[in-house]
Design an enzyme around this catalytic site. Sequence first.
Site, PDB file in Angstrom:
ATOM      1  N   ARG A   1       0.824  -1.211   0.000  1.00  0.00           N
ATOM      2  CA  ARG A   1       0.000   0.000   0.000  1.00  0.00           C
ATOM      3  C   ARG A   1       0.865   1.271   0.000  1.00  0.00           C
ATOM      4  O   ARG A   1       0.474   2.273  -0.598  1.00  0.00           O
ATOM      5  CB  ARG A   1      -0.961  -0.016   1.192  1.00  0.00           C
ATOM      6  CG  ARG A   1      -2.112  -0.995   0.966  1.00  0.00           C
ATOM      7  CD  ARG A   1      -3.142  -0.998   2.059  1.00  0.00           C
ATOM      8  NE  ARG A   1      -4.357  -1.686   1.590  1.00  0.00           N
ATOM      9  CZ  ARG A   1      -5.410  -1.952   2.342  1.00  0.00           C
ATOM     10  NH1 ARG A   1      -5.424  -1.586   3.609  1.00  0.00           N
ATOM     11  NH2 ARG A   1      -6.462  -2.563   1.838  1.00  0.00           N
TER      12      ARG A   1
ATOM     13  N   GLY B   1     -12.871  -4.004   0.862  1.00  0.00           N
ATOM     14  CA  GLY B   1     -14.272  -3.590   0.954  1.00  0.00           C
ATOM     15  C   GLY B   1     -14.718  -2.689  -0.169  1.00  0.00           C
ATOM     16  O   GLY B   1     -15.811  -2.853  -0.726  1.00  0.00           O
TER      17      GLY B   1
ATOM     18  N   GLY C   1      -9.209  -9.538  -0.806  1.00  0.00           N
ATOM     19  CA  GLY C   1      -8.071 -10.115  -0.077  1.00  0.00           C
ATOM     20  C   GLY C   1      -7.635 -11.488  -0.529  1.00  0.00           C
ATOM     21  O   GLY C   1      -6.482 -11.704  -0.896  1.00  0.00           O
TER      22      GLY C   1
END
Length: 398
Positions: free
Chosen positions: A38, A379, A356
């Site tokens: 990330r 999400g 994921g």
Amino acid sequence: MTDFKTLDSLTDIAGKRVLTRVDLNVPVQDGQVSDTTRIERIAPTLRELSSKGAKVILLAHFGRPKGAVVESMSLEPISHKVEEVLDHRVHFAADCIGKEAHDAVEAMVNGDILLLENVRFHAGEEKNDPAFAKQLAENGDIYVNDAFSAAHRAHASTEGLAHLLPSYAGRTMQAELEALEKGLGNPARPVVAIVGGAKVSTKLDLLMNLVGKVDALVIGGGMANTFLAAKGTDVGKSLCEHDLAATAKQIMIEAASNSCAIVLPVDAVVAKEFKAGAECETVDIKAVPSDAMILDVGDKSVSSINDWIGRASTLVWNGPLGAFEIEPFDEATVAAAKFAAAQTAEGLLTSVAGGGDTVAALNHAGVAGDFSYVSTAGGAFLEWMEGKPLPGVDALKR
């Protein structure tokens, strides 16, 4: 997509305070960041803003402190890893509003990067409190959102700020939105979706949305068993939500009315226990032993799935085809992933994947880097696939 502004529109920003929402909710083990994916994703945006002489002020959350200061959820240790990845000094302020934040911003020179403390240490963040958003905005002239993975939340730093300052999508947000537009927004047809995972119950909205948008829906993993059982197939001791048989039938009816093919396994790899190296065999889907469980799809099913991928111009993938964490029940997922990657490499397929388990499965197959786009947003990616509005994205489109 032209309905939001990107960094291309930000030309003369030297000396401007650019509040940049990023995703630093990274995995940490024993106080150390264990995966920098990330951070690497946001690096291009931060380098670009810094090189143009902006004062780059980072807003981020970490964990779920629920509006209280929780020392173990401070962003301070993560600032060192951001510094390492960027190879650029990253200053830190012990609050995201008030005197500490203000003084740290005042001390910045052009090109500096400053990380403010966890926005979720304040209850106003998750409540999208206008007063809290206003306090955040006081430290900026421009707002850049580069956190697609938090875009499904209407929080002060993801949605509220966009109404208070001139707003732009960062490079990661831009790449994600452009990939998603190619995936389901305005895709090249035919479109095939692969949806796997354990339970139908967690992906009902997703399946209902997809049957109206794709040409074929491949269902794998434990959720395929629920569909098979709804059609009268005995799935033995497999994971199966028998109480959702009516729902599965309804999804199949919706698919038929939308001319969407539902692709279910025709053979299966079965075993009597779920463990590495368990004794297993491949059987026809109508011949699953009553004392065995389906743990992967068989070779004929893989051939059928690859046939659909071969005919597709666009592939959207969420969830593995089998229990890929344990060998040999990873074989179908790996085989289909490698075929999709090869089609992508030849320029025959636009492949977009996310969620994921999906990222882990593609990494396991060694092909995550060969897909057109792999989303690290769990999400937000799922809610986009479900056709739900994403407040953080919609706020940029004003």
